[in-house]
Design an enzyme around this catalytic site. Sequence first.
Site, mmCIF file in Angstrom:
data_model
loop_
_atom_site.group_PDB
_atom_site.id
_atom_site.type_symbol
_atom_site.label_atom_id
_atom_site.label_comp_id
_atom_site.label_asym_id
_atom_site.label_seq_id
_atom_site.Cartn_x
_atom_site.Cartn_y
_atom_site.Cartn_z
ATOM 1 N N GLU A 186 -2.215 -2.075 2.917
ATOM 2 C CA GLU A 186 -3.332 -1.454 3.645
ATOM 3 C C GLU A 186 -4.456 -2.431 3.964
ATOM 4 O O GLU A 186 -5.624 -2.042 3.980
ATOM 5 C CB GLU A 186 -3.909 -0.288 2.835
ATOM 6 C CG GLU A 186 -2.972 0.872 2.666
ATOM 7 C CD GLU A 186 -3.696 2.122 2.166
ATOM 8 O OE1 GLU A 186 -4.700 1.978 1.461
ATOM 9 O OE2 GLU A 186 -3.244 3.223 2.499
ATOM 10 N N GLU A 255 3.520 6.060 2.622
ATOM 11 C CA GLU A 255 2.829 6.898 1.625
ATOM 12 C C GLU A 255 2.487 8.253 2.221
ATOM 13 O O GLU A 255 1.554 8.364 3.012
ATOM 14 C CB GLU A 255 1.525 6.232 1.137
ATOM 15 C CG GLU A 255 1.743 4.997 0.310
ATOM 16 C CD GLU A 255 0.436 4.394 -0.207
ATOM 17 O OE1 GLU A 255 -0.581 5.120 -0.292
ATOM 18 O OE2 GLU A 255 0.434 3.191 -0.502
#
Length: 853
Positions: A186, A255
Amino acid sequence: MAAVGRLPSAVVALLLALLCLAGTSAATNVTYDHRALVIDGVRRVLVSGSIHYPRSTPDMWPGLMQKAKDGGLDMVETYVFWDVHEPVRGQYDFEGRNDLVRFVKAAADAGLYVHLRIGPYVCAEWNYGGFPLWLHFIPGIKFRTDNEPFKTEMQRFTEKVVATMKGAGLYASQGGPIILSQIENEYGNIDASYGAPGKSYIRWAAGMAVALDTGVPWVMCQQADTPAPLINTCNGFYCDQFTPSLSSRPKLWTENWSGWFLSFGGAVPYRPTEDLAFAVARFYQRGGTLQNYYMYHGGTNFGRSSGGPFISTSYDYDAPIDEYGLVRQPKWGHLRDVHKAIKMCEPALIATDPSYMSLGQNAEAHVYKAGSLCAAFLANIDNQSDKTVTFNGKAYKLPAWSVSILPDCKNVVLNTAQINSQVASTQMRNLGFSTQASDGSSVEAELASSTWSYAVEPVGITKENAMTKPGLMEQINTTADASDFLWYSTSIIVAGDEPYLNGSQSNLLVNSLGHVLQVFVNGKFAGSSKGSATSSLISLTTPVTLVPGKNKIDLLSATVGLTNYGAFFDLVGAGITGPVKLTGPKGTLDLSSADWTYQIGLRGEDLHLYNPSEASPEWVSDNSYPTNNPLTWYKSKFTTPAGDDPVAIDFTGMGKGEAWVNGQSIGRYWPTNIAPQSGCVNSCNYRGPYSASKCQKKCGQPSQILYHVPRSFLQPGSNDIVLFEQFGGDPSKISFTTKQTESVCAHVSEDHPDQIDSWISPQQKLQRSGPALRLECPKEGQVISSIKFASFGTPSGTCGSYSHGECSSSQALAVAQEACVGVSSCSVPVSAKNFGDPCRGVTKSLVVEAACS
Ligand code: GAL
């Protein structure tokens, strides 16, 4: 080799080839195209789930993997946690809970692929985002940017992980289960703060990863500018709207947050099953081919591994498998059904791209049609109204915020909002403290006489290596996180007429970056304060009494997990950086630049009091242990609870601290940190976009009262328990509990699709029976012993508290008993044919609650 010498050479060659084959399984070729990962030349539609190895124990792994497999997963995803593998630079640990090779093999043994997310930055609510603290002290280092010292270390560790996996033959290219790998994590969420060097760092990281030659694709998540050939993937509660940044890349979701994490001081988040199932179906509907539950099993933050600040010890996450390793129903079961429905569509999904079709306002279809193959997803994305839509000339009822899956473009095999799976009502059975010995009277006798021993943790400086410096020092730079605790001590001489005094009284002001602060004056407790997950800052003003002459001021600062997220998170400080002042009616004494003496950690930590196998004269056992005293160590013995149900300690009565069982830390406990009174909803409406704070429970209650003790931490007979209590508590109030299922229930309506297992193929059914209610006992060997409740008509309520509606058949109980009692699982058709029709023209449903034994 005389014998071999006599064999024809062709036979020898064949024998050698066979020997080689026996040693390694066949290599698997993994590539990708714009639709999917391509495994051995075939596009695949895959379902994955995150399980983090250090958050459970090696003896739990095979069971977790089997539950993942049975739940319809193809793959398990884990981060690699740098700090556990390299606690000291150059000293590696891949043992016990850190045995990554064993974990990956456990996945393979259950027939699962593995996605290895090396990071090595992992976030993950893990201490310092997974970075070892020594990294911070490398001269000139800047984390996660184009910085040579950082890149050198990141590359060294990444190479170490890849070499370890290759050494064990775990990549698919070697015949192992690892088909995918991630670098960084991320970074795109925060890269703006790093400017141009951040951009070049990402290019470097991609190149570095590819050069490791693992033979399987790499991904970066939440990173739009991911360099090819890596794949950029999506994280979030929904990723159906995500499009990869190159048209040559498949749409992958690394995710899908199955719930949310818990903080000490926060309410307990949960995510409704219907909404999670909706998000999953929408993703595959709109072209996705791999999604991963974060988490599938969340587990426990043992020891001091939780991130923060203030991440709780439980990392349950409302995941399909609960913290203890038991399936969470109906989440696990309904998602299993969703996975089956999606797998029924796989032939069509890999054959073509979807075509979109509007079905009216807030309703849409995506159709995968190729030759004789056809699969369709019908979605009602309205968050209020149910709809009836027309598709291919046929009417379909779509509840609000739901997707129906039609593997043959005709029959609905599943609707995400209609749960056929059973629910379980579980109970934590309280066993008290001196649990029943299951194996002999000697243990009973030992325990009967055992009470709590205690050891006092002294206030202030007791270690010889304490250091004195002018001014206030930041905590993490001082302790290097060797302990949660740092003492700040100083003393002042008081004449009695100082302007900061009012008689003998003054106010002490302490400003701290957090996370928890205790003040002692002349050895006596004088106040405490704590930060929170939203702001760790503390500003404490507390009245203090000073005496003429010398006065000692001891401040104890404690961290509760180091920051794991955000740009420059590694530089977020903790501890008392001031100012520290005494104020009175006429003036102030600023102590911020006085001489302060620092002690890292507790004396009891140095003495290893947590490990009772090392005898220590500190312990006092005189049956009169102190209660509600801060800074106290406690020690006792207990018997392993009988049976195999998961064990937890109920910490009612204690304040805040850490607990060890047979020398192993089960984590920080903090039952007195209470969730806010408001922000919870009794029954959360699954319709409409979910967010982390949408559905919460336990407002006004302790964020975490129960703490998992893995069975493998226990030994037969007697066990040692040690507590370090920081605030003050009464250990006689703590108790052991085991988690068990009280009843299994299901609630199935006449308008639900048939059980997914009744389909052999999209076109063919086992029996044309209509919807059915299925119940199954959770444990092997159990049978349904009684039906606690059954109703056919318009029943309401939840498992454990159902009631009949106005319309209710008189035969429900007898029918359910006949079908279910005495067997381990049963199926009851949900139709008026089975029960008689108690109210014509009304859609009826069946609920059954059963007990297993
Ligand atoms: C994501 C991150 C994960 C985890 C998650 C929240 O942003 O990649 O590691 O922290 O958030 O649970």
